[in-house]
Design an enzyme around this catalytic site. Structure first.
Site, mmCIF file in Angstrom:
data_model
loop_
_atom_site.group_PDB
_atom_site.id
_atom_site.type_symbol
_atom_site.label_atom_id
_atom_site.label_comp_id
_atom_site.label_asym_id
_atom_site.label_seq_id
_atom_site.Cartn_x
_atom_site.Cartn_y
_atom_site.Cartn_z
ATOM 1 N N ASN A 212 46.952 40.215 40.046
ATOM 2 C CA ASN A 212 48.052 40.882 40.737
ATOM 3 C C ASN A 212 49.055 39.846 41.197
ATOM 4 O OD1 ASN A 212 47.203 43.521 40.633
ATOM 5 N ND2 ASN A 212 46.084 43.399 42.557
ATOM 6 N N ASP A 280 42.592 46.189 40.735
ATOM 7 C CA ASP A 280 41.930 47.502 40.785
ATOM 8 C C ASP A 280 40.915 47.676 39.665
ATOM 9 O OD1 ASP A 280 43.328 48.631 43.034
ATOM 10 O OD2 ASP A 280 45.118 48.511 41.761
ATOM 11 N N LYS A 290 36.930 32.730 23.433
ATOM 12 C CA LYS A 290 38.332 33.150 23.425
ATOM 13 C C LYS A 290 38.557 34.204 22.331
ATOM 14 C CE LYS A 290 42.979 31.356 22.945
ATOM 15 N NZ LYS A 290 43.829 30.218 22.617
ATOM 16 N N ILE A 308 36.809 46.921 48.702
ATOM 17 C CA ILE A 308 36.160 46.135 49.760
ATOM 18 C C ILE A 308 36.480 46.729 51.131
ATOM 19 C CG2 ILE A 308 35.927 43.820 50.751
ATOM 20 C CD1 ILE A 308 37.106 42.805 47.993
HETATM 21 O O1 C5P Z 1 44.137 50.729 47.321
HETATM 22 P P1 C5P Z 1 45.124 49.674 47.593
HETATM 23 O O2 C5P Z 1 44.898 48.449 46.758
HETATM 24 O O3 C5P Z 1 46.549 50.050 47.572
HETATM 25 O O4 C5P Z 1 44.819 49.325 49.126
HETATM 26 C C1 C5P Z 1 45.297 48.221 49.726
HETATM 27 C C2 C5P Z 1 44.368 47.727 50.812
HETATM 28 O O5 C5P Z 1 42.999 47.822 50.432
HETATM 29 C C3 C5P Z 1 44.604 46.283 51.087
HETATM 30 O O6 C5P Z 1 44.309 46.072 52.430
HETATM 31 C C4 C5P Z 1 43.604 45.606 50.154
HETATM 32 O O7 C5P Z 1 43.273 44.297 50.590
HETATM 33 C C5 C5P Z 1 42.425 46.534 50.230
HETATM 34 N N1 C5P Z 1 41.631 46.589 49.005
HETATM 35 C C6 C5P Z 1 40.335 46.128 48.972
HETATM 36 N N2 C5P Z 1 39.604 46.208 47.822
HETATM 37 C C7 C5P Z 1 40.125 46.742 46.698
HETATM 38 C C8 C5P Z 1 41.442 47.218 46.720
HETATM 39 C C9 C5P Z 1 42.168 47.129 47.871
HETATM 40 O O8 C5P Z 1 39.857 45.617 49.984
HETATM 41 N N3 C5P Z 1 39.392 46.810 45.602
#
Ligand code: C5P
Length: 395
Positions: A212, A280, A290, A308
């Site tokens: 990201n 995600d 590779k 998380i």
């Molecule tokens: O779902 P989204 O990514 O938009 O949500 C953002 C929040 O959730 C942020 O605080 C991000 O650090 C946390 N998050 C997470 N684990 C993920 C995705 C997002 O802790 N897999």
């Protein structure tokens, strides 16, 4: 007000051999004026700059200088002296002394006191700017940060050697203010805070991956602000180019799975602030070799990564959880929906296109009470405002 703020605190003031040792005399006086009980420990080199008698007069106590004198009585004076203290402050801390601390050496009384401690250790580095910037010194500092040692300063400016740059010890009044802010009056003093920051990187093969856009600046600023407020901070960071904030313990991770494991290993905590832009999706099984380019294209099977924040917020022993949401449209509606879905008391929202890689941000804090806009400001300023808001919720 300062007269009572350190009252009842036992401070072990360590003085090592740099020209800034003369400022430690003033520091000793200020600490006592602020109500602290001060015991001074000096290295042999420090005694070349200022005499123990100066510190004995200012502290009202004999100065600890030799490990062999300390062997009087039951021989445990060094353990006792570090146990009796509420904190140890080494000011000035020379490059040599920092190197000793980083390696756990204990070949004189002061380094032994530091190694035997079970209390917070603050160091105020003071050295020539080239010595400060030298790779070994920076390596040692990274180790000290990782060990939870709190590094105060140094300041930049004109040096006793005539050169200019970073390495000057903070002024005694600034050191006193740091101690008061962090150790005594910090809004998060005594709290454990875990912060995630940066992107994650999910490998596709040994040279490619999914990630990201995230510089990590906001997360690092939040970790730094939490430390400034007196918390013990663990920063679980994906790959970034940023330096570890002073006094913060950083755990480096790459993937979402590693970030999750590192965060869970830090629990229980009082506060969890999820600033990281966690990928995600990940590739179910990354290729071992590779992948070869193919004109017909490449199809990847993607699996969701663990959320998380949602997982931590759902625990029975959940810390106070704070989420971040970078949205590209309908900011408030999407962010509030996210706050409710992840079941977190506080969510920080910003427009994604508005913040990436920049040093400033315009934010909106969303909690049960409603919206709290934070007009555009530097991320360090915003981070402090977020920490104040969290502290208000906690306290
Ligand atoms: O779902 P989204 O990514 O938009 O949500 C953002 C929040 O959730 C942020 O605080 C991000 O650090 C946390 N998050 C997470 N684990 C993920 C995705 C997002 O802790 N897999």
């Amino acid at each position: 007000m300062a007269a009572v703020s350190l009252s009842g605190k036992n401070i072990l003031l360590g003085v090592t051999g740099g020209v800034a040792a003369y400022k430690a005399a003033e520091l000793c006086r200020l600490l006592r004026k602020a109500g602290a009980d001060v015991r001074v420990g000096m290295t042999e080199a420090a005694k070349r700059f200022v005499t123990p008698l100066t510190f004995q007069s200012l502290s009202g106590k004999p100065v600890l200088t030799s490990i062999w004198e300390a062997a009087d009585g039951d021989g445990m004076a060094h353990i006792r002296a570090s146990r009796e203290a509420d904190l140890i402050l080494v000011a000035p801390a020379t490059a040599e002394f920092l190197a000793k601390l980083a390696h756990g050496r204990a070949d004189d009384l002061l380094s032994t006191l530091c190694l035997a401690r079970s209390v917070p250790l603050y160091v105020a580095p003071a050295m020539n700017q080239a010595m400060w910037s030298a790779a070994p010194t920076q390596r040692n500092l990274a180790q000290l940060h990782a060990d939870g040692v709190r590094v105060l300063g140094p300041a930049a400016g004109e040096q006793a050697c005539g050169e200019t740059g970073p390495g000057r010890m903070l002024e005694p009044a600034e050191l006193l203010a740091e101690l008061l802010a962090g150790h005594v009056h910090g809004e998060l003093a005594g709290r454990r805070v875990v912060v995630t920051a940066g992107p994650t990187f999910e490998p596709i093969d040994p040279v490619r991956g999914l990630t990201n856009r995230s510089s990590g600046k906001m997360g690092y600023a939040v970790a730094s602000a939490a430390r400034e407020a007196g918390a013990a901070v663990c920063l679980v960071s994906g790959p970034t180019c940023l330096a570890v904030p002073a006094g913060v313990r950083r755990v480096d991770v790459e993937t979402a799975a590693q970030m999750r494991a590192a965060v869970l290993a830090e629990l229980p905590a009082d506060v969890f602030i999820a600033v990281a832009a966690v990928a995600d999706y990940r590739v179910e099984t990354a290729a071992r070799q590779k992948l070869k380019k193919d004109a017909s294209g490449l199809r990847l099977e993607l699996t969701p990564t663990p959320d998380i924040l949602a997982e931590v917020a759902a625990r029975a022993d959940a810390p106070f959880c704070v989420g971040f949401a970078a949205e590209t449209e309908n900011l408030i509606a999407h962010a509030e929906a996210k706050r409710q879905r992840k079941n977190v008391p506080l969510l920080v929202a910003n427009l994604a296109q508005d913040t990436f890689g920049r040093d400033s941000a315009e934010l909106v804090l969303l909690d049960a009470a409603g919206r709290h806009p934070l007009p555009r400001a530097d991320k360090t300023v915003q981070a402090r405002a977020i920490i104040r808001h969290i502290a208000a919720h906690l306290n």
